[in-house]
Design an enzyme around this catalytic site. Structure first.
Site, mmCIF file in Angstrom:
data_model
loop_
_atom_site.group_PDB
_atom_site.id
_atom_site.type_symbol
_atom_site.label_atom_id
_atom_site.label_comp_id
_atom_site.label_asym_id
_atom_site.label_seq_id
_atom_site.Cartn_x
_atom_site.Cartn_y
_atom_site.Cartn_z
ATOM 1 N N ASP A 63 0.826 -1.113 0.134
ATOM 2 C CA ASP A 63 0.000 -0.107 -0.148
ATOM 3 C C ASP A 63 0.668 1.234 0.003
ATOM 4 O O ASP A 63 1.970 1.477 0.850
ATOM 5 C CB ASP A 63 -0.845 0.078 1.152
ATOM 6 C CG ASP A 63 -1.300 -1.238 1.516
ATOM 7 O OD1 ASP A 63 -1.330 -2.246 0.912
ATOM 8 O OD2 ASP A 63 -2.338 -1.307 2.565
HETATM 9 N N1 DQQ Z 1 -2.159 -3.735 3.884
HETATM 10 C C1 DQQ Z 1 -3.369 -3.968 3.945
HETATM 11 C C2 DQQ Z 1 -3.886 -3.003 4.966
HETATM 12 C C3 DQQ Z 1 -2.801 -3.255 6.275
HETATM 13 C C4 DQQ Z 1 -1.708 -3.365 5.266
HETATM 14 C C5 DQQ Z 1 -4.201 -3.617 2.506
HETATM 15 C C6 DQQ Z 1 -0.703 -4.361 5.723
HETATM 16 O O1 DQQ Z 1 -5.222 -3.239 5.591
HETATM 17 O O2 DQQ Z 1 -2.902 -2.038 6.957
HETATM 18 O O3 DQQ Z 1 -3.241 -4.045 1.501
HETATM 19 O O4 DQQ Z 1 0.548 -4.422 5.078
#
Ligand code: DQQ
Length: 577
Positions: A63
């Site tokens: 992300d």
């Molecule tokens: N990636 C998810 C999120 C989390 C993060 C979404 C953890 O919900 O916080 O891809 O790497």
């Protein structure tokens, strides 16, 4: 005995089929591979690495986090595994830029260092507090059971233009823990906060689920330190599962300028709530209305609030986050594009994940959907250009576009036709664009279309990723499909090769459709009808690589298609490290 075995096989097949339907063929985001998590690859394989999309020199990324513009610099933080090419050991990596295309990497900004984030620093957002500077809200993982709490960090020195060092004050951290009734292992990804002038409270959202219901919990604070959960979530929706990375912002009903979150209560705005659905790994958004006096978000009746809802992108685009750029009065959207190969492949190649090209986002004049377009700064990478004008493509034509580097290109084209009479009839049961694309790929002859581009193609078309339109006639309207079909993208049939597609809500009065595709070695990122329907595909050609990749325009429908214009540019590499 045989019957029992057959029964088991049947159940397994059924389960895997359900799994494919449920998960859209992609795995949930936190699938872990403990054996690979901390395995550094001996070498980084260059073959499918991108040249102008954002990615670090090696390792896993996911992300985009806390994007912002502050004191002359854009900041991009992102989830990084500093030890391996699969998800794990997550920290907030940090890069800065003055143009959102060329980046200077810095040391990770946020990494496990406190009891409340010992097991990971997960996604979050930045809020710029007027007169004070930026504050990051992020999710800390507090134990090995994945218990999630919300934390904050501030720059050690707010006058450092790069904001290199971030501190997590012991006072008040973690600022929010899951109270009774909230599922503490599904409670994460705080949004950018906004301020209610009337009551002097800051507000932010945390994504969650209650049983199968996706939830956006609302928190309020007077001082940004003590946060209280509101009695009602700002919004929730049945059977959508965990809402990851919620994003909530106003869009102007007048023109394309973006708005800061301080315009939440302004006149002539609509609101956007986007959620990333952990179950399927795709996102949907609704347009709706909100005011700080009710603190309730109500989607418009034109926006479906669930699985079939509007999507920023109908391909591989997840955990997106937007921010307001005051230097150009625009809202910019970042999204993560994961690999579609296997974890084993990722370990071998030494890297995984890219960020999509940042997109400007605004409300379509029809007020039913958003529109997106690659940021204008991308044009600075355009090199040699070739053009086509008024070229007619008859049924079965495919014409090569030469004179540029097809594996690293930007292509912008306008296609027109004189009649829609030949359009194939539309079966109302075709509600799923991706299924329709898989069924009627570019090779199945049509009436009006399929026409468009064959990207990352080998000379003899053993491999290619077609990006094309196909127009159908329903009783009361025409239905336009935009398809980015990876099914023939690679000779390696073991790869995940989805036929990503979306319908395009476009007026065909002018009998013209626009298409732009950003091609970058293992990504084809396409914008249909000026950014109304967008599809990002990750592909791994074996033959159509580097100088052996080709680009064609094609028409496989009976209606002749005119390329009114086509411009294609070789793209220079971005500076990223
Ligand atoms: N990636 C998810 C999120 C989390 C993060 C979404 C953890 O919900 O916080 O891809 O790497």
């Amino acid at each position: 005995m045989k019957g029992v075995c057959d029964g088991k096989v049947f159940v397994l097949l059924l389960l895997s089929l359900l799994c494919v339907i449920q998960h859209n063929g992609v795995e949930a985001s936190h699938k872990t591979y403990p054996t690979y998590q901390s395995v550094a690859s001996s070498e980084v394989k260059e073959i499918h690495r991108t040249a102008y999309h954002f990615q670090p020199p090696s390792h896993w990324i996911n992300d985009p986090n806390g994007p912002m513009y502050y004191n002359g610099f854009y900041h991009l933080f992102y989830q990084l595994n500093p030890k391996g090419a699969v998800w794990g050991n997550i920290v907030w990596a940090h890069s800065v830029s003055t143009d959102l295309i060329n980046w200077t990497p810095l040391e990770p900004a946020i990494y496990p260092s406190k009891p409340w984030d010992k097991y990971g620093c997960w996604s979050g957002s930045a809020t710029i507090i007027p007169g004070m500077g930026p504050v990051i809200l992020y999710t800390g993982i507090i134990d090995d059971k994945n218990t999630q709490v919300q934390c904050y960090a501030v720059p050690e020195n707010a006058s450092d233009p790069y904001l290199k060092k971030w501190v997590k004050p012991d006072l008040h951290n973690p600022i929010v823990v899951a109270e009774e009734g909230v599922n503490g292992s599904a409670f994460r990804d705080p949004t950018t906060a906004w301020y209610g002038k009337e009551d002097g409270h800051w507000r932010m959202i945390v994504g969650s689920k209650r049983k199968h219901r996706g939830m956006a919990y609302l928190y309020r604070s007077k001082d940004f330190l003590k946060w209280v959960k509101a009695k009602h979530p700002i919004h929730s929706s049945a059977d959508t599962g965990m809402w990851e990375c919620p994003d909530f912002y106003p869009v102007s009903m007048k023109g394309q300028n973006g708005l800061d979150l301080s315009a939440m209560d302004a006149p002539d705005v609509k609101h956007v709530l986007k959620n990333s659905l952990d179950l399927t790994r795709y996102e949907y958004y609704t347009l709706g209305s909100y005011s700080t006096s009710t603190d309730k978000y109500v989607p418009d009746n034109t926006s479906e609030d669930g699985w079939g809802g509007l999507r920023y992108d109908y391909g591989n685009f997840y955990a997106s986050k937007s921010f307001f750029d005051p230097s150009k009065n625009r809202r910019i959207l970042w999204g993560w594009a994961n690999e579609s190969d296997t974890p084993q492949d990722d370990v071998l190649k030494g890297w995984a994940g890219i960020q999509a090209i940042p997109r400007t986002v605004w409300l379509d004049p029809n007020q039913r959907q958003l529109v997106q377009w690659p940021i204008e700064e991308l044009d600075s990478l355009r090199g040699e250009q070739v053009t086509m004008k008024d070229q007619v493509l008859q049924k079965g034509d495919h014409i090569e576009v030469t004179g540029i580097t097809p594996a690293q290109a930007d292509v912008d084209a306008s296609f027109s036709f004189t009649s829609l009479d030949n359009a194939e009839s539309f079966d109302p049961s075709w509600t799923n664009a991706q299924d329709l694309c898989a069924q009627k790929g570019s090779k199945v002859q049509g009436g009006v279309g399929p026409f468009g581009l064959l990207t990352l193609a080998s000379k003899k078309l053993e491999e290619f990723t077609p990006v094309f339109f196909r127009i159908f006639k329903a009783p009361d309207k025409h239905v336009v499909l935009l398809c980015s079909d990876a099914s023939s993208s690679t000779l390696k049939k073991s790869k995940y090769r989805p036929s990503f597609a979306g319908f395009v809500d476009v007026d065909l009065a002018e009998k013209r459709l626009l298409l732009r595709s950003l091609i970058d070695h293992s990504v084809v990122e396409s914008f249909g009808a000026g950014g109304k329907t967008n599809v990002l595909s990750r592909v791994y050609p074996e033959l159509a690589v580097q100088n052996n990749a080709h680009l064609f325009v094609f028409n496989n429908g009976t209606e002749p298609i005119k390329i009114e214009y086509l411009s294609a540019w070789s793209m220079k590499p971005a500076v990223r490290y």
